[in-house]
Motif scaffolding. Structure first.
Motif, short mmCIF file in Angstrom:
data_model
loop_
_atom_site.label_atom_id
_atom_site.label_comp_id
_atom_site.label_asym_id
_atom_site.label_seq_id
_atom_site.Cartn_x
_atom_site.Cartn_y
_atom_site.Cartn_z
N PRO A 58 39.14 0.65 -17.10
CA PRO A 58 38.61 0.28 -15.98
C PRO A 58 38.83 -0.52 -16.45
N GLY A 59 39.12 -1.88 -15.13
CA GLY A 59 38.73 -3.32 -15.68
C GLY A 59 37.38 -4.27 -16.44
N PHE A 60 37.34 -5.21 -17.16
CA PHE A 60 36.02 -5.18 -17.85
C PHE A 60 35.01 -5.91 -16.79
N ILE A 61 33.44 -6.19 -16.62
CA ILE A 61 33.09 -6.53 -15.92
C ILE A 61 32.06 -7.97 -16.24
N ASP A 62 32.22 -8.39 -16.41
CA ASP A 62 31.29 -10.06 -17.29
C ASP A 62 30.27 -10.32 -15.42
#
Length: 593
Positions: A58-62
């Protein structure tokens, strides 16, 4: 039916912490339509990614950025997306641009986040069309966004809009009952519009920019706990969260966050809180040993929901002269940073009386932690007109000259032109053993990149990749401290769940925000130093990360926007891939299985 994107034969991590499996993913209409152990029909599929030997996650969450101005000038937010970030959160540390007028918002944001005020003000003057939260959310959502965006309402923004920036930053001024209710109502409106919660800032280290109230502390630092409790009551009622930063000079006040987070005392539920901290600060080497156990104990006793944001890499800072926020800890440092003219600042730094005052505050050891270790022997010059000084620490120069380290520091700045001397130090997270322990500590969560801020001071856009590299290196060395699937979970679904963002997992039916990573690209480049000119900031050279061998592709809402080191045509300009993620939308189970 055909697929829009097929990701073939990658080692697939779903984000929940389950062990990975080799799978092929089929993406249709921005959603994961198939996760298959067998080949999918590729007929008519316009984009096929061969992920053999790669990781699909999954795409990273900043969860901690300061892109609030940059998103108006460059909605693609390329520095984050090229490192696999598909969702960013705005409105941190009490700073947002929702209610405050353009000049107030620029004064609140620019000096605190070390972004040139003229460009922040210009961005707001050109693009600010909103006057309330619903209009703000609509305006952001209509931008050609690269990543998805969610946001919080900043307490300083809110307070300034109700009290006026002058009253909001004047000691002794408290809001009337009517003003306090207006603040609560405005926060409620922001939550109605889909904002995740509110952000605050307790530490008075951060200062205003501009000419009107320059060097005053942020409005939120003047708030009483009566005011904070009234606003937290709104968050509790709505099931939303608070992000803030305790005042390290009054560490005992951190207990208030636990008390206000608590679900006891006749309250229906607790309030999730995410607090900013340098987990293993050099200035307080023993704090890391009590942070985790102490937080877990208080959460259990008080039925509280407090976690601390942790940057899972060494906290390396750079500075051009004295242009570093840690100097705001000293009154003398603030006095120097108050002066924008280079000649005036140099004159002040050379003044004997100023130096005596600076030394008194510099040498005084406060109770509790500070942001900076104050050790000039641990501060190395990397650029200087006097090339004989490059590679030396200011402490080493002081020893050679037989003077106080602070005098050596100021002498070098004055002699060479203050902003011409660039130096570096590590302020926290410097001990690998403690970093490994924190990576699996349940009382912290991964975040705190400050992406979009402190342009000349630091670059942590790729902190997620750097954590994955450490995990992989430790496994290869036979000393694992965290599984890869657990690391992925901590960087994705875990923080999404805490902040209330519908993101972070990659299963059938989930939005197709994903990253394809080549583990062989997790090499020393992830830690390398780079600078890049920023055209929308007048060509300013800012610190960035450049390790494109690690990221094979980044996709947002099913669209592959970055692949093999290149962004797709029209990205962030005519092509929109991201969207504003409103709180309260349907979320799925994100906890580890």
């Amino acid at each position: 039916m055909s697929y829009d994107v097929i990701v073939r034969n990658g080692l697939w991590f779903d984000g929940t912490g389950k062990p990975p499996q080799v799978r092929t993913l089929g993406i249709r209409d921005g959603v994961v339509a198939a996760v298959s152990a067998k080949p999918l029909d590729e007929t008519g599929c316009p984009e096929i990614l061969d992920a053999s030997g790669k990781w699909v996650i999954p795409g990273f969450i900043d969860v901690h950025t300061h892109y609030d101005a940059e998103i108006l000038l460059d909605p693609g937010l390329r520095e984050s997306v090229r490192h696999g970030v598909t969702t960013v959160l705005l409105g941190m540390c009490s700073l947002s641009t929702v209610y405050a007028d353009t000049e107030d918002a620029a004064d609140l944001f620019s000096r605190v986040e070390a972004v040139p005020r003229q460009y922040v003000l210009g961005a707001l003057q050109q693009h600010k069309t909103w006057s309330n939260p619903a209009e703000y959310v609509k305006a952001i959502d209509e931008l050609p966004l690269g990543p998805n965006v969610a946001s919080l309402l900043g307490h300083s923004d809110l307070r300034a809009s109700v009290l006026g920036l002058d009253r909001a930053t004047t000691r002794g001024v408290t809001p009337t009952d009517a003003e306090l209710e207006t603040m609560a109502q405005k926060l409620d409106e922001a939550l109605d519009a889909g904002m995740l919660g509110m952000s605050g800032m307790d530490a008075a280290i951060d200062k205003l920019d501009g000419d009107r109230f320059r060097s005053r502390a942020l409005p939120s630092t003047f708030a009483t706990w009566r005011e904070r409790r009234r606003l937290i009551k709104v968050l509790r009622k709505r099931g939303r969260m608070l992000q803030s930063a305790p005042n390290v000079a009054k560490a005992q006040e951190a207990l208030n966050f636990f008390l206000e987070s608590s679900g006891l005392f006749g309250r229906r539920r607790g309030v999730k809180m995410s607090l900013l901290v340098s987990a293993d600060a050099k200035s307080s080497p023993g704090a890391v040993h009590v942070l985790g156990p102490g937080t877990r104990l208080l959460n259990r006793i008080l039925d509280a929901k407090v976690r601390f944001q942790h940057l899972p890499v060494p906290f390396v800072l750079y500075s051009d002269g004295i242009d570093l926020p840690v100097f705001e800890e000293f009154g003398a440092g603030t006095a120097a940073l108050h002066l924008r003219d280079q000649l005036e600042r140099n004159k002040l730094l050379a003044d004997p009386e100023y130096r005596r005052r600076f030394r008194r505050s510099f040498d005084r050891r406060k109770l509790g932690p500070t942001l900076w270790h104050r050790d000039f022997h641990d501060a190395t010059i990397v650029e200087c007109p006097d090339e004989t000084l490059i590679g030396k620490s200011f402490g080493q120069i002081a020893d050679e000259r037989g003077i106080h380290p602070l005098d050596a520091f100021l002498d070098v700045l004055v002699d060479n032109g203050e902003r011409n001397v660039r130096w570096t130090t590590i302020v926290a997270n410097h001990r690998p053993k403690q970093l490994d322990k924190l990576a699996k500590e349940s009382s912290v969560h991964m975040g705190f990149s400050d992406a979009g801020a402190h342009l000349r001071n630091m670059a942590f856009y790729n902190y997620a990749l750097r954590l994955l590299k450490r995990v992989r290196d430790a496994q290869l060395a036979g000393r694992p401290f965290l599984t890869t699937e657990r690391a992925v979970h901590r960087l994705t679904a875990e923080v999404a769940d805490w902040f209330g963002v519908d993101a972070g997992t990659l299963r059938e039916g989930d939005r197709a925000d994903f990253v394809v990573i080549d583990p062989k690209g997790l090499n020393d480049d992830v830690d390398a130093y780079h600078e890049e000119s920023v055209p929308f900031y007048g060509g300013l050279s800012r610190m960035v990360n450049r390790n494109d061998e690690a990221i094979v592709a980044t996709a947002v809402n099913g669209a592959v926007v970055f692949r093999n080191g290149e962004f797709r045509d029209g990205y962030g300009e005519t092509v929109k891939s991201g969207r504003y993620l409103r709180a309260g939308s349907e979320t799925r189970l994100k906890t580890p299985v």
